[in-house]
Write an enzyme that holds these catalytic residues in place. Sequence first.
Site, mmCIF file in Angstrom:
data_model
loop_
_atom_site.group_PDB
_atom_site.id
_atom_site.type_symbol
_atom_site.label_atom_id
_atom_site.label_comp_id
_atom_site.label_asym_id
_atom_site.label_seq_id
_atom_site.Cartn_x
_atom_site.Cartn_y
_atom_site.Cartn_z
ATOM 1 N N HIS A 469 0.801 -1.225 0.000
ATOM 2 C CA HIS A 469 0.000 0.000 0.000
ATOM 3 C C HIS A 469 0.828 1.267 0.000
ATOM 4 O O HIS A 469 0.380 2.306 -0.470
ATOM 5 C CB HIS A 469 -1.027 -0.057 1.132
ATOM 6 C CG HIS A 469 -2.168 -0.951 0.762
ATOM 7 N ND1 HIS A 469 -2.217 -2.260 1.172
ATOM 8 C CD2 HIS A 469 -3.223 -0.771 -0.056
ATOM 9 C CE1 HIS A 469 -3.286 -2.825 0.650
ATOM 10 N NE2 HIS A 469 -3.916 -1.943 -0.094
ATOM 11 N N ARG A 576 -10.993 3.884 -1.310
ATOM 12 C CA ARG A 576 -10.518 3.016 -0.220
ATOM 13 C C ARG A 576 -10.896 3.701 1.092
ATOM 14 O O ARG A 576 -10.139 4.532 1.605
ATOM 15 C CB ARG A 576 -8.994 2.838 -0.291
ATOM 16 C CG ARG A 576 -8.516 1.919 -1.403
ATOM 17 C CD ARG A 576 -7.012 1.683 -1.290
ATOM 18 N NE ARG A 576 -6.539 0.606 -2.120
ATOM 19 C CZ ARG A 576 -5.992 0.758 -3.334
ATOM 20 N NH1 ARG A 576 -5.851 1.958 -3.862
ATOM 21 N NH2 ARG A 576 -5.582 -0.284 -4.009
ATOM 22 N N ARG A 612 -15.829 1.588 -1.602
ATOM 23 C CA ARG A 612 -15.615 0.248 -1.042
ATOM 24 C C ARG A 612 -15.778 0.314 0.469
ATOM 25 O O ARG A 612 -15.240 1.210 1.123
ATOM 26 C CB ARG A 612 -14.210 -0.242 -1.400
ATOM 27 C CG ARG A 612 -13.948 -1.624 -0.826
ATOM 28 C CD ARG A 612 -12.627 -2.170 -1.263
ATOM 29 N NE ARG A 612 -11.513 -1.467 -0.629
ATOM 30 C CZ ARG A 612 -10.231 -1.714 -0.906
ATOM 31 N NH1 ARG A 612 -9.932 -2.595 -1.845
ATOM 32 N NH2 ARG A 612 -9.280 -1.065 -0.289
ATOM 33 N N GLU A 711 -11.252 -10.535 -5.970
ATOM 34 C CA GLU A 711 -9.819 -10.502 -5.636
ATOM 35 C C GLU A 711 -9.369 -11.777 -4.939
ATOM 36 O O GLU A 711 -8.231 -11.916 -4.530
ATOM 37 C CB GLU A 711 -9.490 -9.264 -4.800
ATOM 38 C CG GLU A 711 -10.353 -9.076 -3.576
ATOM 39 C CD GLU A 711 -10.073 -7.779 -2.830
ATOM 40 O OE1 GLU A 711 -9.014 -7.167 -3.011
ATOM 41 O OE2 GLU A 711 -10.950 -7.379 -2.036
ATOM 42 N N ASN A 734 -4.416 -6.746 -7.287
ATOM 43 C CA ASN A 734 -3.319 -6.821 -6.307
ATOM 44 C C ASN A 734 -3.478 -8.067 -5.444
ATOM 45 O O ASN A 734 -2.565 -8.870 -5.299
ATOM 46 C CB ASN A 734 -3.309 -5.590 -5.394
ATOM 47 C CG ASN A 734 -3.313 -4.297 -6.177
ATOM 48 O OD1 ASN A 734 -2.869 -4.275 -7.312
ATOM 49 N ND2 ASN A 734 -3.822 -3.233 -5.575
ATOM 50 N N ASP A 735 -4.670 -8.208 -4.858
ATOM 51 C CA ASP A 735 -4.892 -9.388 -4.024
ATOM 52 C C ASP A 735 -5.091 -10.632 -4.876
ATOM 53 O O ASP A 735 -4.633 -11.711 -4.510
ATOM 54 C CB ASP A 735 -6.093 -9.153 -3.093
ATOM 55 C CG ASP A 735 -5.683 -8.336 -1.880
ATOM 56 O OD1 ASP A 735 -4.597 -8.607 -1.332
ATOM 57 O OD2 ASP A 735 -6.415 -7.409 -1.502
ATOM 58 N N ARG A 745 2.024 -9.799 -1.317
ATOM 59 C CA ARG A 745 2.212 -8.616 -2.153
ATOM 60 C C ARG A 745 3.284 -7.649 -1.667
ATOM 61 O O ARG A 745 3.855 -6.920 -2.465
ATOM 62 C CB ARG A 745 0.878 -7.900 -2.360
ATOM 63 C CG ARG A 745 0.213 -7.435 -1.096
ATOM 64 C CD ARG A 745 -1.249 -7.101 -1.324
ATOM 65 N NE ARG A 745 -1.447 -5.735 -1.767
ATOM 66 C CZ ARG A 745 -2.636 -5.167 -1.907
ATOM 67 N NH1 ARG A 745 -3.740 -5.864 -1.675
ATOM 68 N NH2 ARG A 745 -2.741 -3.925 -2.286
ATOM 69 N N CYS A 782 -9.609 -2.485 -10.547
ATOM 70 C CA CYS A 782 -9.143 -1.393 -9.686
ATOM 71 C C CYS A 782 -7.810 -1.729 -9.035
ATOM 72 O O CYS A 782 -7.304 -0.971 -8.219
ATOM 73 C CB CYS A 782 -10.186 -1.026 -8.636
ATOM 74 S SG CYS A 782 -10.568 -2.386 -7.531
HETATM 75 C C1 PEP Z 1 -6.722 -5.075 -4.916
HETATM 76 O O1 PEP Z 1 -6.563 -5.969 -4.096
HETATM 77 O O2 PEP Z 1 -6.364 -5.160 -6.113
HETATM 78 C C2 PEP Z 1 -7.338 -3.806 -4.505
HETATM 79 C C3 PEP Z 1 -7.615 -2.862 -5.384
HETATM 80 O O3 PEP Z 1 -7.566 -3.639 -3.185
HETATM 81 P P1 PEP Z 1 -6.408 -3.214 -2.145
HETATM 82 O O4 PEP Z 1 -5.183 -2.912 -2.953
HETATM 83 O O5 PEP Z 1 -6.906 -2.033 -1.391
HETATM 84 O O6 PEP Z 1 -6.262 -4.439 -1.316
HETATM 85 MG MG MG Z 2 -7.571 -5.921 -2.154
#
Ligand code: PEP
Ligand code: MG
Length: 855
Positions: A469, A576, A612, A711, A734-735, A745, A782
């Site tokens: 993040h 977020r 979200r 995700e 990402n997840d 990650r 996203c």
């Molecule tokens: C993701 O997991 O791709 C996502 C957009 O959520 P975050 O990065 O906030 O976990």
């Molecule tokens: Mg996520």
Amino acid sequence: MVGLVIVSHSYSLAQGVLELTRQMATPGVKIAAAGGLDDPDHSLGTDPFLVQRAIEAVDDPDGVLVLMDLGSAILSAEMALDFVTEETRQRVLLCEAPLVEGALAAAVQAGLGSSLAVTAAEARSALLPKATHLGVHAAEPAALPPVSATDRPIQRRLIVRNRLGLHARPAALFVQTVGRFASSVTVRNLTRHGPAVNARSINLVATQAIRQGDEIELNASGADAEAALAALQQLADAGFGDGIAPLNGELAAPASAAVRALEPAPDVGVVTEPGLADQDEPQGWLQGVAASPGIAIGPARRFEPTVAAVTRKVVANPAAEWQRLQAAMQAVRQQIKTTHGLLLQQGARAEAAIFDAHLLFLDDPALLDPAHEGIFNQASNAEAAWQDSIEATAAAYDALDDPYLKARAADVRDVGRQVLFALTGERAAFCLDTPAIVVADDLAPSDTANLDRSKVLALCTARGGPTSHSAILARTLGIPAVVGLGARVLALPTNASLVVDGDSGAVLVNPDASEAATWEARRAAWLAARQQAAAASQQGAVTTDGVHVEVVANIGSVADARRAIEAGAEGVGLLRTEFLYLNRDTAPTEADQEEIYRAIFDIMGQRPVVARTLDVGGDKELPYVNLGHEDNPFLGARAIRLYQERPDLIEPQLRALLRAAVGHRVRIMFPMVATADEVAMLRSQLERVQRELAGAGVPAPVDLQIGIMVEIPSAAVMADQLAPTVDFFSIGTNDLTQYTLAAERGNPRVAYLADALHPAVLRLIAQVIKAAHACGRWVGVCGELAGDLTAIPILLGLGLDEFSMSPASIPAAKQRLRALNRRAATALAQSVLMLDSAQAVRAAVRAAEAERAGA
Ligand code: PEP
Ligand code: MG
């Protein structure tokens, strides 16, 4: 080590015995007193709850010995056992030994690391010396092993011969060696007439200022005392790991080059940087992981957060406070072990040894005992007691003449600060006076969010991955960033000149004049291209064959919403909401939430906003949500998995969102959905809130859509069944990538695996888009993949409806889309699904690009 509890009818008597016992005990022994009644004037009597608290305060896997005076003290102690956990009860022994003599004998015995039975036996026979003296009979020690010659203290004197004496690393080796034996060992600097101190304490040993040529006296008592002293002798003969240096004209014994490289030169000034600064300064190119594009050139500045001022409080439950301190120390221990492991992996053994010393600080009675004392005797909160203890020890180092030892105060403060962070979760803002490149071990999202954008030229971190993040925030802020550079980057001195290439993930240290000129030119070209894309950012992204693609923003604050509009966002694809509250240590009220959502929706006007719901957990912690410890937080009770047990987290948020959504185009999106049952549960929770608001006469927003993030691989695989239950999907790549490839990650060691362009992830994305479209639902991405210029043609070709990314990525992404043809992209996308690696996918995109440019 066995803990001791002293129970008496009289508060003063219990305190007196406590004081006396502490004088005799090894500092590590935990002793608590429960005297009188729990009232301000401590009237005579006994209180089972006081006894319970005392037992819990000294509870230890080795057991707790409770000594009582008489009558109801025994009854209260027995009753207290009904209030402690079964586990604790099993290891508590109520002992009939005499209170004063028994406590003294038991404290000494416990300090030797003896078992509960041996400690109790020693307490029971505590009248023996008095009886012998008075010529009367008393019980013989029952469970104690027969007294042998080795149980009497034995002594040895040594000359310290290594060049720097017992500074941090040799002192750590010394204490670690003592720790291998059960005997109690003290050390005394005879040359400087120091007191005998516990040799298990790194701080007490180091602050003896033992230098080359000093004579020390070791006293050991216990069954393995001989062996302990022999091992210490051996260590001294080997120069405490530093090699032997000549004394007064003796010939030098060779020390290893690595050791010599680490030692300060004899004429060096005070070493002011903590631990890692002892490393060699890195030079040339360092390779990390690209995290945020762009080029920066400037001086390095080490990120050094300071702890917000500690608030002093009087606490009612010292045991709970002690528990908090223990938990914080355990968390720091874990972090230090990780850094230590990383250094070892990089072959930096000597540097890793510095962290051995840091680990010893966390077990050091010289730090723990005063903190324990502060919490239990002065009812201080953990923060204040710990800070006082750290300051006292650091001041002891400060007071030394030896510049090297003096500088160890910084190590103590460094470890102390980490524990305070872990306790409070608070860091004070980090300020830069002039523009610089920030170098850090890792940055929490809140650290990154608090950076002054006008001064931070780039970020370089030792840890972290491209979808951690903090990397996401760097992209949002448009700051070039390279993460996962390894611990060596922390040895960069302040003002080292750096070039950061956020596109390739490389950092150049101290470029020469011609390199600097080349990179200045590249930076200028990057800024010009950015300028050009920015100029066209408000225009739509329409492909060469006329397809309009929606480009929206990922945001986490009101300021981001403004940035998104400036960058040309056509809406928000991911708000977020947890990012809104990173800096608070109390939960926002419903009214707070409504106000902030309304502010964001107002800025976005009639543009759609996907909000979200709270996605806490994994690498996103909120100070006011105590998630408890989990071994695998990314696989744990996070996000929607908390909503049933914590309606207080989600229901006020849903009410606030629904109220603020009136008059806007808001979509509510749930994170981390794995199954259809969860969607049903979330919908019924939402409907309950909607009914409640309707009942209260609150108007409902029109055009509300409900969607989920895809995700978790199970949701992607089951997308055909989930699609009819929602209005849209947004794929969180990402997840989805970390769970598909089982590669965390934020972990740089597996960053090579956690690549969202892997065909395994792309196939899941293709499957989700197909299933949604078959059901008439729209799909966005996203995750960070949406703003990746290499991924954009593939996502376009797979039929993605909405691209949501950091505002700073929008202008370039739009430029890229404008140059693409949807039909050609479709063919490319289908072909890359057949490839076998992310590298092959990248190569295919590059080849298609070259072909297009050549055509
Ligand atoms: C993701 O997991 O791709 C996502 C957009 O959520 P975050 O990065 O906030 O976990
Ligand atoms: Mg996520």
